[in-house]
Design an enzyme around this catalytic site. Structure first.
Site, short mmCIF file in Angstrom:
data_model
loop_
_atom_site.label_atom_id
_atom_site.label_comp_id
_atom_site.label_asym_id
_atom_site.label_seq_id
_atom_site.Cartn_x
_atom_site.Cartn_y
_atom_site.Cartn_z
N ASN A 59 1.00 -1.85 4.86
CA ASN A 59 0.22 -0.75 4.28
C ASN A 59 -0.20 0.24 5.36
OD1 ASN A 59 0.51 -2.12 1.93
ND2 ASN A 59 -1.58 -2.92 1.87
N GLU A 69 3.69 -11.06 -9.44
CA GLU A 69 4.93 -11.45 -10.13
C GLU A 69 5.69 -12.47 -9.30
OE1 GLU A 69 6.64 -7.66 -9.80
OE2 GLU A 69 5.53 -6.80 -11.46
N ALA A 128 -4.42 -10.29 -6.72
CA ALA A 128 -4.87 -10.53 -5.34
C ALA A 128 -6.37 -10.83 -5.28
CB ALA A 128 -4.53 -9.32 -4.47
N CYS A 143 1.87 11.78 18.95
CA CYS A 143 2.39 12.93 19.69
C CYS A 143 3.90 13.05 19.45
CB CYS A 143 2.10 12.69 21.17
SG CYS A 143 2.74 13.92 22.28
N TYR A 158 0.85 13.57 3.64
CA TYR A 158 -0.03 12.56 4.26
C TYR A 158 -1.48 13.05 4.35
CZ TYR A 158 4.22 10.01 4.83
OH TYR A 158 5.38 9.34 4.53
N HIS A 204 4.10 -0.40 9.63
CA HIS A 204 4.68 0.84 9.10
C HIS A 204 3.82 2.06 9.40
CE1 HIS A 204 7.30 -1.54 5.99
NE2 HIS A 204 7.78 -1.57 7.21
N GLY A 219 1.15 -9.79 -1.98
CA GLY A 219 1.25 -8.47 -2.59
C GLY A 219 2.38 -7.62 -2.07
N THR A 220 3.48 -8.26 -1.78
CA THR A 220 4.65 -7.48 -1.35
C THR A 220 5.87 -7.91 -2.16
OG1 THR A 220 6.18 -7.02 0.48
CG2 THR A 220 4.91 -9.06 0.64
P1 NAD Z 1 5.84 -2.87 -3.35
O1 NAD Z 1 5.23 -1.79 -4.17
O2 NAD Z 1 7.32 -2.87 -3.16
O3 NAD Z 1 5.43 -4.25 -3.99
C1 NAD Z 1 4.12 -4.51 -4.38
C2 NAD Z 1 4.05 -5.94 -4.84
O4 NAD Z 1 2.70 -6.21 -5.12
C3 NAD Z 1 4.86 -6.24 -6.11
O5 NAD Z 1 5.63 -7.40 -5.90
C4 NAD Z 1 3.79 -6.47 -7.17
O6 NAD Z 1 4.15 -7.49 -8.08
C5 NAD Z 1 2.62 -6.91 -6.33
N1 NAD Z 1 1.32 -6.57 -6.92
C6 NAD Z 1 0.98 -5.47 -7.65
N2 NAD Z 1 -0.31 -5.53 -8.00
C7 NAD Z 1 -0.80 -6.69 -7.47
C8 NAD Z 1 -2.07 -7.31 -7.50
N3 NAD Z 1 -3.12 -6.77 -8.14
N4 NAD Z 1 -2.22 -8.50 -6.86
C9 NAD Z 1 -1.17 -9.08 -6.22
N5 NAD Z 1 0.05 -8.54 -6.18
C10 NAD Z 1 0.23 -7.36 -6.79
O7 NAD Z 1 5.08 -2.89 -1.96
P2 NAD Z 1 5.54 -3.36 -0.54
O8 NAD Z 1 6.32 -4.62 -0.63
O9 NAD Z 1 4.35 -3.29 0.34
O10 NAD Z 1 6.54 -2.16 -0.23
C11 NAD Z 1 6.73 -1.74 0.92
C12 NAD Z 1 6.32 -0.28 1.25
O11 NAD Z 1 5.33 0.42 0.50
C13 NAD Z 1 5.71 -0.41 2.58
O12 NAD Z 1 6.57 0.24 3.45
C14 NAD Z 1 4.37 0.30 2.55
O13 NAD Z 1 4.21 1.03 3.75
C15 NAD Z 1 4.48 1.19 1.38
N6 NAD Z 1 3.22 1.50 0.67
C16 NAD Z 1 1.98 1.31 1.20
C17 NAD Z 1 0.83 1.59 0.44
C18 NAD Z 1 -0.53 1.43 1.06
O14 NAD Z 1 -0.70 1.65 2.25
N7 NAD Z 1 -1.55 1.05 0.28
C19 NAD Z 1 0.96 2.02 -0.87
C20 NAD Z 1 2.26 2.20 -1.39
C21 NAD Z 1 3.38 1.94 -0.61
#
Ligand code: NAD
Length: 229
Positions: free
Chosen positions: A90, A201, A217, A115, A54, A107, A173-174
């Site tokens: 995120n 997607e 996005a 702590c 981290y 998350h 974006g999830t």
């Molecule tokens: P995921 O990676 O599972 O899914 C990402 C989604 O975003 C996919 O469906 C993909 O098609 C879509 N995507 C990719 N590029 C895109 C774009 N340019 N525009 C729009 N959509 C786009 O991510 P999630 O669902 O957030 O997964 C959950 C876990 O990943 C969470 O627990 C999170 O804490 C963690 N995570 C966070 C970060 C961050 O803080 N930036 C990065 C990686 C993972």
């Protein structure tokens, strides 16, 4: 009054800021073993390794900038005020740096530590965490303010209430496979919300999603925000 609009964002909204998504090509977990850095067991077994992972992510954050999607959501919040709530999966700080204020990091938050003795002792932290880092409130040890696999996400009571009361629920974006976040759309729908998905997607069919908008996005979120009434 409740939050009229509730937004849930995932790693996809930060992808065009250069942050890796979770499962996509070159996803974060292709480079690290979840078992080594993101479970309570890993923290007990090798806290330094977990902290260093981290620390590495935290150190890299300033070189990534909020993109047009983060900025559009912050502008929409300016317009809607307390009728707006942003829930993010995120751990990055791009929503805050874009100007968002009503943000719940369900998350956890890379820019905070927690702590190890009192989970309510959470504080901003932008340096390198070590085994000697101390909680500023009580002097105990610290850990990243990250919700590990097998741990319960944060703010669940507040989130549940907001989902129950909102008129619109929008997920952006999830991949919508990580629970409980993946179930928010179904929960909100059950209480009468209109459900919209903005994603690169087309996700697996979801009977509760009313509108699906496909694209990047940075292109679809600003347009959607502008049109939202
Ligand atoms: P995921 O990676 O599972 O899914 C990402 C989604 O975003 C996919 O469906 C993909 O098609 C879509 N995507 C990719 N590029 C895109 C774009 N340019 N525009 C729009 N959509 C786009 O991510 P999630 O669902 O957030 O997964 C959950 C876990 O990943 C969470 O627990 C999170 O804490 C963690 N995570 C966070 C970060 C961050 O803080 N930036 C990065 C990686 C993972």
């Amino acid at each position: 009054m409740g939050n009229r609009l509730v937004i849930l964002t995932g790693a996809g909204i930060s992808a065009e800021s250069g942050l890796r998504t979770f499962r996509g090509n070159d996803g974060m977990w292709e480079h690290e073993n979840i078992e080594d850095v993101c479970t309570p067991r890993a923290l007990r077994r090798d806290p330094k390794r977990v902290m260093d992972f981290y620390n590495f992510l935290r150190k890299g954050l300033p070189s990534h900038q909020p993109n047009a999607a983060h900025i559009a959501l912050a502008e929409l919040e300016d317009r809607l005020g307390d009728d707006f709530l942003l829930i993010t999966q995120n751990v990055d700080d791009l929503h805050e740096r874009a100007g968002s204020k009503r943000v719940l990091h369900m998350h956890g938050d890379l820019m905070k530590l927690r702590c190890t003795h009192n989970e309510n002792h959470v504080f901003l932290f932008d340096k390198e965490e070590t085994l000697d880092t101390k909680c500023p409130f009580c002097g105990a040890g610290t850990r990243p303010d990250i919700v590990f696999f097998e741990e319960i996400p944060l703010y669940m009571d507040q989130i549940q209430e907001a989902l129950r009361e909102c008129d619109d629920f929008v997920y952006i974006g999830t991949s919508s496979v990580v629970y409980p976040a993946a179930g928010f759309k179904n929960f909100a729908k059950q209480f009468g919300a209109k459900v919209t998905c903005l994603n690169l997607e087309i996700p697996a069919h979801d009977r509760d999603t009313d509108v699906f908008i496909q694209g990047k996005a940075t292109e679809i979120v600003p347009k959607w925000c502008k049109e939202f009434k």
